[in-house]
Design a protein around this motif. Structure first.
Motif, PDB file in Angstrom:
ATOM      1  N   PHE A 157     108.280  35.140  26.849  1.00 54.20           N
ATOM      2  CA  PHE A 157     107.995  33.703  26.845  1.00 54.20           C
ATOM      3  C   PHE A 157     108.782  33.074  27.972  1.00 54.20           C
ATOM      4  CE2 PHE A 157     108.671  29.268  25.761  1.00 54.20           C
ATOM      5  CZ  PHE A 157     107.402  28.871  25.362  1.00 54.20           C
ATOM      6  N   ARG A 158     108.173  32.120  28.669  1.00 58.41           N
ATOM      7  CA  ARG A 158     108.844  31.452  29.784  1.00 58.41           C
ATOM      8  C   ARG A 158     109.320  30.069  29.327  1.00 58.41           C
ATOM      9  NH1 ARG A 158     108.186  34.358  34.386  1.00 58.41           N
ATOM     10  NH2 ARG A 158     106.588  36.010  34.248  1.00 58.41           N
ATOM     11  N   ILE A 159     110.606  29.958  29.072  1.00 53.27           N
ATOM     12  CA  ILE A 159     111.186  28.694  28.640  1.00 53.27           C
ATOM     13  C   ILE A 159     111.080  27.681  29.779  1.00 53.27           C
ATOM     14  CG2 ILE A 159     113.303  27.545  27.904  1.00 53.27           C
ATOM     15  CD1 ILE A 159     114.168  30.245  26.680  1.00 53.27           C
ATOM     16  N   GLY A 160     110.516  26.528  29.458  1.00 49.40           N
ATOM     17  CA  GLY A 160     110.334  25.517  30.486  1.00 49.40           C
ATOM     18  C   GLY A 160     109.329  25.915  31.543  1.00 49.40           C
ATOM     19  N   GLY A 161     108.595  26.990  31.283  1.00 47.97           N
ATOM     20  CA  GLY A 161     107.580  27.458  32.220  1.00 47.97           C
ATOM     21  C   GLY A 161     108.109  28.334  33.330  1.00 47.97           C
ATOM     22  N   ASP A 162     109.453  28.462  33.441  1.00 44.65           N
ATOM     23  CA  ASP A 162     109.993  29.205  34.586  1.00 44.65           C
ATOM     24  C   ASP A 162     111.158  30.135  34.250  1.00 44.65           C
ATOM     25  OD1 ASP A 162     112.079  27.478  34.075  1.00 44.65           O
ATOM     26  OD2 ASP A 162     112.018  26.455  36.010  1.00 44.65           O
ATOM     27  N   LEU A 163     111.471  30.278  32.946  1.00 46.51           N
ATOM     28  CA  LEU A 163     112.635  31.068  32.569  1.00 46.51           C
ATOM     29  C   LEU A 163     112.204  32.160  31.590  1.00 46.51           C
ATOM     30  CD1 LEU A 163     115.715  31.123  32.987  1.00 46.51           C
ATOM     31  CD2 LEU A 163     115.937  29.628  31.001  1.00 46.51           C
ATOM     32  N   PRO A 164     111.863  33.363  32.086  1.00 45.67           N
ATOM     33  CA  PRO A 164     111.332  34.398  31.207  1.00 45.67           C
ATOM     34  C   PRO A 164     112.402  35.048  30.339  1.00 45.67           C
ATOM     35  CG  PRO A 164     111.541  35.246  33.441  1.00 45.67           C
ATOM     36  CD  PRO A 164     111.909  33.790  33.496  1.00 45.67           C
ATOM     37  N   VAL A 165     112.080  35.200  29.053  1.00 45.06           N
ATOM     38  CA  VAL A 165     112.964  35.922  28.129  1.00 45.06           C
ATOM     39  C   VAL A 165     112.108  36.818  27.239  1.00 45.06           C
ATOM     40  CG1 VAL A 165     114.741  34.134  28.054  1.00 45.06           C
ATOM     41  CG2 VAL A 165     112.878  34.079  26.388  1.00 45.06           C
ATOM     42  N   HIS A 166     112.699  37.908  26.766  1.00 44.90           N
ATOM     43  CA  HIS A 166     112.040  38.693  25.724  1.00 44.90           C
ATOM     44  C   HIS A 166     112.058  37.867  24.445  1.00 44.90           C
ATOM     45  CE1 HIS A 166     113.238  42.516  28.096  1.00 44.90           C
ATOM     46  NE2 HIS A 166     112.069  42.058  28.480  1.00 44.90           N
ATOM     47  N   ARG A 167     110.932  37.822  23.748  1.00 45.24           N
ATOM     48  CA  ARG A 167     110.777  36.886  22.644  1.00 45.24           C
ATOM     49  C   ARG A 167     111.719  37.159  21.483  1.00 45.24           C
ATOM     50  NH1 ARG A 167     105.206  37.244  20.568  1.00 45.24           N
ATOM     51  NH2 ARG A 167     105.940  35.557  19.210  1.00 45.24           N
ATOM     52  N   VAL A 194     119.703  35.159  29.342  1.00 46.76           N
ATOM     53  CA  VAL A 194     119.693  33.706  29.221  1.00 46.76           C
ATOM     54  C   VAL A 194     120.551  33.309  28.018  1.00 46.76           C
ATOM     55  CG1 VAL A 194     118.254  31.691  28.695  1.00 46.76           C
ATOM     56  CG2 VAL A 194     117.429  33.441  30.301  1.00 46.76           C
ATOM     57  N   ILE A 195     121.547  32.467  28.263  1.00 45.69           N
ATOM     58  CA  ILE A 195     122.394  31.960  27.189  1.00 45.69           C
ATOM     59  C   ILE A 195     121.956  30.535  26.875  1.00 45.69           C
ATOM     60  CG2 ILE A 195     124.743  31.535  26.392  1.00 45.69           C
ATOM     61  CD1 ILE A 195     124.262  34.436  27.143  1.00 45.69           C
ATOM     62  N   ALA A 196     121.550  30.302  25.639  1.00 43.95           N
ATOM     63  CA  ALA A 196     121.210  28.951  25.174  1.00 43.95           C
ATOM     64  C   ALA A 196     122.309  28.490  24.232  1.00 43.95           C
ATOM     65  CB  ALA A 196     119.873  28.955  24.443  1.00 43.95           C
TER      66      ALA A 196
END
Length: 293
Positions: free
Chosen positions: A19-29, A94-96
């Motif tokens: 999934f691309r968070i914000g359309g530009d940040l790919p992460v494994h779901r 990616v750290i949220a």
């Protein structure tokens, strides 16, 4: 890194899709949530700090690229553990984190959304995580005492200053999510949602329709569905899987916008949870679980 007999890297989390968070940040779901790392009541140091570090490293070894935390976990304990275990971070990790809930003791949480407080917390999270920019910063709760435009405005200013990449929300209604999007861009929403508790169906549908990531917290709660002979127990036996794995597999199939973040303080449970990414539910098994609630 884990390899199979041919020397190829084995990262089951990658099988959960992207999934691309914000359309530009790919992460494994299929990610990992750190709320279980601090002590009882999400307060203070972990019972076993070395094991907590191993859990984080193991999650990344298994292909997790999305780690969710909050300044209030500890407070700050979880963020500091992430830095200890994983810094310097791999390029794809990616750290949220989240801010806006204060702690008065074990199990106690109170929202504070004053702009000066949120600015302070972002600076502290940057320091504790060892980051120059937080990829996803989530307002942990909307503070009813502060105008939403002021709360999100402070985060938008920090984004414009390069300290935040994307802004998210937590525990909001669909109406609140829409209201927030009129103020600034929202990349994610984090509500309680799982196989047994689906009160946020409308928020999930709204998020999916608008390209917003939905991060379900408490994702493996199964309630009475996992009782011996119950619907989840029956399907789990069919797939030679645990009820928790089936609950995660159901979430991954429910919507491409879902980013489950199961948390644990045990390496064995991390391995079990991430193994859910390999399960592909049949139409009949998926529908049986849909109909079970």
């Amino acid at each position: 890194m884990i390899t199979n007999a041919t020397g190829t890297a084995v990262q089951p989390a990658a099988e959960s899709g992207i999934f691309r968070i914000g359309g530009d940040l790919p992460v494994h779901r299929l990610g990992y949530g750190t709320m279980r790392l601090p002590g009882p009541g999400v307060w203070g140091e972990p019972t076993d700090r070395a094991e907590a570090v191993r859990v984080l490293r193991r999650a990344v070894e298994l292909g997790v690229t999305f780690i969710d935390t909050a300044d209030s976990y500890g407070p700050f304990t979880a963020e500091q553990l992430i830095r200890e275990a994983l810094h310097p971070y791999a390029d794809d990790v990616v750290i949220a984190t989240k801010g806006g809930l204060t702690r008065q003791g074990p199990g106690e949480w109170r929202p504070v959304g004053r702009p000066e407080y949120l600015r302070q917390q972002v600076e502290l999270s940057l320091r504790h995580l060892g980051l120059e920019r937080i990829d996803l910063y989530q307002l942990h709760r909307i503070d009813p005492q502060v105008p939403l435009a002021d709360q999100l405005g402070a985060l938008a200013e920090l984004r414009d200053a390069g300290k935040i990449r994307h802004i998210g929300l937590s525990e909001v209604s669909a109406a609140e999510l829409e209201q927030a999007r009129a103020i600034t861009e929202i990349a994610s929403v984090q509500n309680m949602y799982n196989l047994a508790e689906r009160k946020s169906e409308d928020v999930l549908d709204y998020a999916e329709a608008n390209g917003i990531g939905f991060i379900p917290w408490f994702p493996i709660a199964t309630g009475q569905l996992a009782r011996p002979g119950g619907p989840l127990d029956t399907v789990a036996k069919e797939y030679d899987a645990t009820p928790s794995q089936l609950a995660l597999a159901w979430l991954l199939r429910r919507s491409p916008a879902l980013l489950p973040i199961p948390g644990t303080s045990s390496v064995a449970h991390v391995e079990e949870n991430i193994g859910a990414a390999r399960i592909r539910l049949s139409d009949s098994a998926y529908q049986a679980l849909v109909d079970a609630v």
